[in-house]
Design a protein around this motif. Sequence first.
Motif, PDB file in Angstrom:
ATOM      1  N   TYR A  31     -79.189   2.957 -56.413  1.00 23.61           N
ATOM      2  CA  TYR A  31     -78.862   2.182 -55.665  1.00 23.61           C
ATOM      3  C   TYR A  31     -79.886   1.718 -54.764  1.00 23.61           C
ATOM      4  CZ  TYR A  31     -73.642   1.906 -56.616  1.00 23.61           C
ATOM      5  OH  TYR A  31     -72.505   2.058 -57.213  1.00 23.61           O
ATOM      6  N   PHE A  33     -80.988  -1.580 -51.690  1.00 22.30           N
ATOM      7  CA  PHE A  33     -80.139  -2.524 -50.893  1.00 22.30           C
ATOM      8  C   PHE A  33     -81.228  -3.318 -49.880  1.00 22.30           C
ATOM      9  CE2 PHE A  33     -76.006  -0.229 -51.043  1.00 22.30           C
ATOM     10  CZ  PHE A  33     -76.476   0.818 -51.289  1.00 22.30           C
ATOM     11  N   TYR A  35     -81.314  -5.388 -46.299  1.00 25.83           N
ATOM     12  CA  TYR A  35     -80.951  -5.750 -44.963  1.00 25.83           C
ATOM     13  C   TYR A  35     -81.707  -6.683 -44.224  1.00 25.83           C
ATOM     14  CZ  TYR A  35     -77.444  -1.618 -45.707  1.00 25.83           C
ATOM     15  OH  TYR A  35     -76.758  -0.873 -46.401  1.00 25.83           O
ATOM     16  N   TYR A  48     -77.475  -6.095 -53.042  1.00 29.17           N
ATOM     17  CA  TYR A  48     -77.739  -4.815 -53.326  1.00 29.17           C
ATOM     18  C   TYR A  48     -77.834  -4.734 -54.974  1.00 29.17           C
ATOM     19  CZ  TYR A  48     -72.436  -4.592 -54.173  1.00 29.17           C
ATOM     20  OH  TYR A  48     -71.284  -4.500 -54.512  1.00 29.17           O
ATOM     21  N   LYS A  57     -74.114  -9.925 -54.425  1.00 23.46           N
ATOM     22  CA  LYS A  57     -74.397 -10.336 -53.021  1.00 23.46           C
ATOM     23  C   LYS A  57     -73.681  -9.547 -51.949  1.00 23.46           C
ATOM     24  CE  LYS A  57     -73.927 -15.147 -54.716  1.00 23.46           C
ATOM     25  NZ  LYS A  57     -73.241 -16.401 -54.465  1.00 23.46           N
ATOM     26  N   SER A  94     -80.387   4.609 -52.572  1.00 25.69           N
ATOM     27  CA  SER A  94     -79.588   5.846 -52.337  1.00 25.69           C
ATOM     28  C   SER A  94     -79.023   6.225 -53.888  1.00 25.69           C
ATOM     29  CB  SER A  94     -78.268   5.634 -51.573  1.00 25.69           C
ATOM     30  OG  SER A  94     -77.150   4.979 -52.191  1.00 25.69           O
ATOM     31  N   ARG A  95     -78.509   7.445 -54.061  1.00 26.38           N
ATOM     32  CA  ARG A  95     -78.070   7.747 -54.985  1.00 26.38           C
ATOM     33  C   ARG A  95     -76.654   7.418 -55.135  1.00 26.38           C
ATOM     34  NH1 ARG A  95     -78.360  14.426 -54.832  1.00 26.38           N
ATOM     35  NH2 ARG A  95     -77.910  13.738 -52.738  1.00 26.38           N
ATOM     36  N   PRO A  96     -76.090   7.204 -56.318  1.00 23.58           N
ATOM     37  CA  PRO A  96     -74.611   6.670 -56.225  1.00 23.58           C
ATOM     38  C   PRO A  96     -73.997   8.014 -55.905  1.00 23.58           C
ATOM     39  CG  PRO A  96     -75.487   7.517 -58.607  1.00 23.58           C
ATOM     40  CD  PRO A  96     -76.471   7.443 -57.648  1.00 23.58           C
ATOM     41  N   GLY A  97     -72.687   7.498 -55.017  1.00 21.67           N
ATOM     42  CA  GLY A  97     -71.618   8.413 -54.457  1.00 21.67           C
ATOM     43  C   GLY A  97     -70.499   8.175 -55.331  1.00 21.67           C
ATOM     44  N   GLY A 101     -69.894   9.167 -49.958  1.00 27.25           N
ATOM     45  CA  GLY A 101     -70.818   8.402 -49.935  1.00 27.25           C
ATOM     46  C   GLY A 101     -72.106   9.167 -49.837  1.00 27.25           C
ATOM     47  N   GLN A 102     -73.223   8.411 -49.882  1.00 28.19           N
ATOM     48  CA  GLN A 102     -74.599   9.053 -50.006  1.00 28.19           C
ATOM     49  C   GLN A 102     -75.234   8.400 -48.995  1.00 28.19           C
ATOM     50  OE1 GLN A 102     -75.719  11.502 -51.916  1.00 28.19           O
ATOM     51  NE2 GLN A 102     -73.583  11.605 -52.823  1.00 28.19           N
ATOM     52  N   PRO A 103     -76.221   9.218 -48.378  1.00 25.37           N
ATOM     53  CA  PRO A 103     -77.018   8.324 -47.120  1.00 25.37           C
ATOM     54  C   PRO A 103     -77.881   7.550 -47.767  1.00 25.37           C
ATOM     55  CG  PRO A 103     -77.324  10.923 -47.333  1.00 25.37           C
ATOM     56  CD  PRO A 103     -76.559  10.567 -48.456  1.00 25.37           C
ATOM     57  N   GLN A 104     -78.170   6.645 -47.086  1.00 28.18           N
ATOM     58  CA  GLN A 104     -79.257   5.531 -47.473  1.00 28.18           C
ATOM     59  C   GLN A 104     -80.577   6.000 -46.795  1.00 28.18           C
ATOM     60  OE1 GLN A 104     -78.054   1.537 -47.165  1.00 28.18           O
ATOM     61  NE2 GLN A 104     -76.130   2.034 -48.101  1.00 28.18           N
ATOM     62  N   PHE A 106     -84.321   4.380 -45.850  1.00 27.86           N
ATOM     63  CA  PHE A 106     -84.903   3.056 -45.587  1.00 27.86           C
ATOM     64  C   PHE A 106     -86.523   3.217 -45.568  1.00 27.86           C
ATOM     65  CE2 PHE A 106     -81.312   0.330 -43.934  1.00 27.86           C
ATOM     66  CZ  PHE A 106     -80.404   1.496 -43.900  1.00 27.86           C
TER      67      PHE A 106
ATOM     68  N   ASN B  31     -65.175   7.278 -45.506  1.00 29.82           N
ATOM     69  CA  ASN B  31     -66.239   8.175 -44.891  1.00 29.82           C
ATOM     70  C   ASN B  31     -67.015   7.177 -43.734  1.00 29.82           C
ATOM     71  OD1 ASN B  31     -69.155   7.326 -45.807  1.00 29.82           O
ATOM     72  ND2 ASN B  31     -67.847   7.691 -47.631  1.00 29.82           N
ATOM     73  N   GLN B  33     -70.898   6.940 -41.656  1.00 29.53           N
ATOM     74  CA  GLN B  33     -72.513   7.697 -41.452  1.00 29.53           C
ATOM     75  C   GLN B  33     -73.036   7.190 -40.000  1.00 29.53           C
ATOM     76  OE1 GLN B  33     -74.710   6.480 -44.781  1.00 29.53           O
ATOM     77  NE2 GLN B  33     -73.208   7.205 -46.283  1.00 29.53           N
ATOM     78  N   TYR B  35     -76.578   6.730 -37.996  1.00 26.88           N
ATOM     79  CA  TYR B  35     -78.170   6.585 -38.154  1.00 26.88           C
ATOM     80  C   TYR B  35     -78.773   6.209 -36.987  1.00 26.88           C
ATOM     81  CZ  TYR B  35     -77.287   5.615 -43.122  1.00 26.88           C
ATOM     82  OH  TYR B  35     -77.168   5.945 -44.520  1.00 26.88           O
ATOM     83  N   HIS B  42     -87.474   2.453 -38.607  1.00 26.29           N
ATOM     84  CA  HIS B  42     -86.560   2.375 -39.372  1.00 26.29           C
ATOM     85  C   HIS B  42     -85.307   3.240 -39.253  1.00 26.29           C
ATOM     86  CE1 HIS B  42     -88.968   5.656 -41.574  1.00 26.29           C
ATOM     87  NE2 HIS B  42     -87.868   5.650 -42.068  1.00 26.29           N
ATOM     88  N   PHE B  45     -80.775   8.622 -41.170  1.00 28.65           N
ATOM     89  CA  PHE B  45     -79.613   9.112 -41.432  1.00 28.65           C
ATOM     90  C   PHE B  45     -79.657  10.474 -40.618  1.00 28.65           C
ATOM     91  CE2 PHE B  45     -75.675  10.245 -43.436  1.00 28.65           C
ATOM     92  CZ  PHE B  45     -75.826  11.816 -43.927  1.00 28.65           C
ATOM     93  N   GLN B  48     -73.059  12.495 -41.871  1.00 32.27           N
ATOM     94  CA  GLN B  48     -71.680  11.821 -42.612  1.00 32.27           C
ATOM     95  C   GLN B  48     -70.324  12.449 -42.315  1.00 32.27           C
ATOM     96  OE1 GLN B  48     -71.235   9.644 -46.480  1.00 32.27           O
ATOM     97  NE2 GLN B  48     -70.827  11.901 -47.149  1.00 32.27           N
ATOM     98  N   GLU B  92     -68.310   3.157 -45.031  1.00 30.22           N
ATOM     99  CA  GLU B  92     -68.460   2.989 -46.547  1.00 30.22           C
ATOM    100  C   GLU B  92     -67.572   1.614 -46.934  1.00 30.22           C
ATOM    101  OE1 GLU B  92     -68.731   5.964 -49.106  1.00 30.22           O
ATOM    102  OE2 GLU B  92     -69.603   5.102 -50.630  1.00 30.22           O
ATOM    103  N   ASN B  96     -70.494   1.786 -52.767  1.00 34.29           N
ATOM    104  CA  ASN B  96     -71.724   2.456 -51.962  1.00 34.29           C
ATOM    105  C   ASN B  96     -72.154   1.450 -50.956  1.00 34.29           C
ATOM    106  OD1 ASN B  96     -71.331   4.113 -54.086  1.00 34.29           O
ATOM    107  ND2 ASN B  96     -72.985   5.067 -53.391  1.00 34.29           N
TER     108      ASN B  96
END
Lengths: 115, 110
Positions: A31, A33, A35, A48, A57, A94-97, A101-104, A106, B31, B33, B35, B42, B45, B48, B92, B96
Motif C-alpha cells: 500500500y 498513499f 496526502y 492511494y 481516488k 504500509s503493509r496490507p492489514g 490496520g497497519q501503521p503508515q 511517512f 480501529n 491510530q 500519530y 513528518h 505512528f 493503535q 481506518e 487500509n
Amino acid sequence: DAGITQSPRYKITETGRQVTLMCHQTWSHSYMFWYRQDLGHGLRLIYYSAAADITDKGEVPDGYVVSRSKTENFPLTLESATRSQTSVYFCASSRPGQDIGQPQHFGDGTRLSIL
Amino acid sequence: GQQVMQIPQYQHVQEGEDFTTYCNSSTTLSNIQWYKQRPGGHPVFLIQLVKSGEVKKQKRLTFQFGEAKKNSSLHITATQTTDVGTYFCAGEGYGNKLVFGAGTILRVKS
C-alpha cells in the motif's frame, strides 16, 4: 523512516506548469498513499494504491494524477498546477492489514509553492 | 463519508501540566491510530487501539478507545518540552485507508 524517500524536498513553480513529485520505498509495502497537509485540515488523502497497477481516488483527487508501474514507486503529478495546490505533500506506505490496520510510514514531505 | 473530528485545535500549556486531545468519529471504527508530528517533520505512528474500551500506556502517554468505538483520547501527564508537536488521530476506513482528524497542536512553555 529511511525506507521511504520523497523528492524534491522543496519546489517552487508557476501556475499552469506540470509538476511531478516522486516517492520511493524500499520495504516492498503493497500500500502507498499520497496526502496533502494544509493548516486546519490535517492530512487529506489524494490517491492511494493497493499494489502495482492498482490505484484509487481519495478525498481530494481533482487536479492530480498517479501511476504505479512498480511496487516501490508512486509518483504524483499535478498536470496544470494551481495556487490552491500550494501545500505540503506526504507520501506514505504500509503493509496490507487483514484483521487489523497497519501503521503508515511517512516520507519527509515535499513543500510545494505555486506562484 | 466518514469524518473524524479532533479537539482542541491548539493548546498551549506550562511545562509539567497535563494535556488531553479528543477524537470523535461519525461512524463506528474498526480501529484507531495515533500519530505525532514534530514541527517541520513528518507524522510518526505512536499506537493503535482495536478493542472496545481499550486503554494503552506509553510512559506518560495514555490512550483510550471508547466503548462504542466512536471516540478516543490521548492524555499526556506532566508535559515536557519534548512533547511539542501536532497529535493526530486516524480512523481506518475501507481498503487500509485512514481518515485523519485535523490534529491538535501542542505548545509547551518552559
